[in-house]
Enzyme design. Sequence first.
Site, short mmCIF file in Angstrom:
data_model
loop_
_atom_site.label_atom_id
_atom_site.label_comp_id
_atom_site.label_asym_id
_atom_site.label_seq_id
_atom_site.Cartn_x
_atom_site.Cartn_y
_atom_site.Cartn_z
CD GLU A 153 89.69 47.62 65.79
OE1 GLU A 153 89.05 47.06 66.86
OE2 GLU A 153 89.62 48.50 65.05
NE ARG B 187 80.25 47.00 64.96
CZ ARG B 187 80.84 48.04 64.86
NH1 ARG B 187 81.78 48.64 65.68
NH2 ARG B 187 79.92 48.87 64.18
CE1 TYR C 239 87.71 54.59 66.76
CE2 TYR C 239 89.29 55.83 68.54
CZ TYR C 239 87.97 55.35 68.29
OH TYR C 239 87.16 54.49 69.21
CB THR D 234 77.90 54.60 65.46
OG1 THR D 234 78.54 53.56 64.49
CG2 THR D 234 79.01 55.48 65.80
NE ARG E 28 78.89 52.44 70.76
CZ ARG E 28 79.52 51.89 69.51
NH1 ARG E 28 79.11 51.67 68.45
NH2 ARG E 28 80.96 52.34 69.40
CE LYS F 227 84.68 54.32 71.42
NZ LYS F 227 84.04 55.01 70.32
CG ASN G 227 80.07 55.69 71.08
OD1 ASN G 227 81.29 55.52 71.56
ND2 ASN G 227 80.04 55.34 69.49
CG HIS H 283 86.59 50.08 69.44
ND1 HIS H 283 86.23 50.93 68.34
CD2 HIS H 283 87.18 49.22 69.18
CE1 HIS H 283 86.93 50.11 67.27
NE2 HIS H 283 87.45 49.01 67.88
CG PHE I 215 84.12 62.50 63.80
CD1 PHE I 215 84.78 61.42 64.10
CD2 PHE I 215 83.26 62.25 62.82
CE1 PHE I 215 84.55 60.23 63.73
CE2 PHE I 215 83.00 61.20 61.95
CZ PHE I 215 83.90 59.95 62.55
P1 IDP Z 1 81.72 52.11 65.54
O1 IDP Z 1 82.31 52.91 66.69
O2 IDP Z 1 80.41 52.09 66.05
O3 IDP Z 1 82.42 51.21 64.92
P2 IDP Z 1 82.81 54.17 63.57
O4 IDP Z 1 81.69 54.78 62.66
O5 IDP Z 1 83.93 53.34 63.40
O6 IDP Z 1 81.57 53.70 64.74
O7 IDP Z 1 83.38 55.52 64.32
C1 IDP Z 1 84.33 55.51 65.32
C2 IDP Z 1 83.93 56.31 66.67
O8 IDP Z 1 83.90 57.75 66.05
C3 IDP Z 1 82.64 56.30 67.12
O9 IDP Z 1 82.34 55.05 67.93
C4 IDP Z 1 82.27 57.56 67.85
O10 IDP Z 1 82.96 57.48 68.95
C5 IDP Z 1 83.18 58.38 66.90
N1 IDP Z 1 82.18 59.25 65.79
C6 IDP Z 1 81.35 58.72 64.88
N2 IDP Z 1 80.65 59.46 64.01
C7 IDP Z 1 80.86 60.60 64.84
C8 IDP Z 1 80.49 61.90 64.64
O11 IDP Z 1 79.61 62.21 63.86
N3 IDP Z 1 80.81 62.98 65.55
C9 IDP Z 1 81.60 62.74 66.62
N4 IDP Z 1 82.11 61.45 66.76
C10 IDP Z 1 81.69 60.35 66.01
#
Ligand code: IDP
Length: 149
Positions: A127, A86, A50, A92, A103, A10, A113, A116, A58
């Site tokens: 994707e 993963r 997304y 996350t 991470r 990212k 983080n 992706h 968010f």
């Molecule tokens: P992942 O990236 O581990 O698969 P997802 O739940 O699919 O996690 O969320 C996608 C992305 O959205 C996360 O990697 C993170 O950058 C962002 N994200 C997830 N939860 C939050 C939050 O509570 N606040 C802000 N950003 C979030």
Amino acid sequence: MIQKTFLMVKPDGVQRSIIGEVISRFEKKGFQLVGAKLMHISQELAETHYGEHKEKPFFGELVKFITSGPVFAMVWEGENVISVSRQMVGKTNPQEALPGTIRGDYGLIVDKNIIHGSDSPESAEREISLFFESEELTFYKKDADAWIY
Ligand code: IDP
């Protein structure tokens, strides 16, 4: 089972010069890089990628962040690469991600983080086709596979 997955450094990971470290980890694990590019994500691609988070509070910030600078998009191939990568990416929230994960080692805040990774065969397929044309993916035999498999 040999699979392909989509992984993306990212904008925070690009700015912090973590691209090489990420590539190195997946290479050393034994996975094979079959496609990669540095690119800016358009607003439209970000919203599609997304899409499952559209209703989340968010979402706006997430789209703004992922379009804020270049990302490094990759396709990797190998045995169970979707679930294994993963695990290597980590939870996350980087504060919950274990040390030894990307991470866990480099992140601190959930909205920055670093990386992706596709979370299922369906999302990997979706994707990969969102980010890459089929002619951008290269298939080749690596002799070292005999020492991995
Ligand atoms: P992942 O990236 O581990 O698969 P997802 O739940 O699919 O996690 O969320 C996608 C992305 O959205 C996360 O990697 C993170 O950058 C962002 N994200 C997830 N939860 C939050 C939050 O509570 N606040 C802000 N950003 C979030």
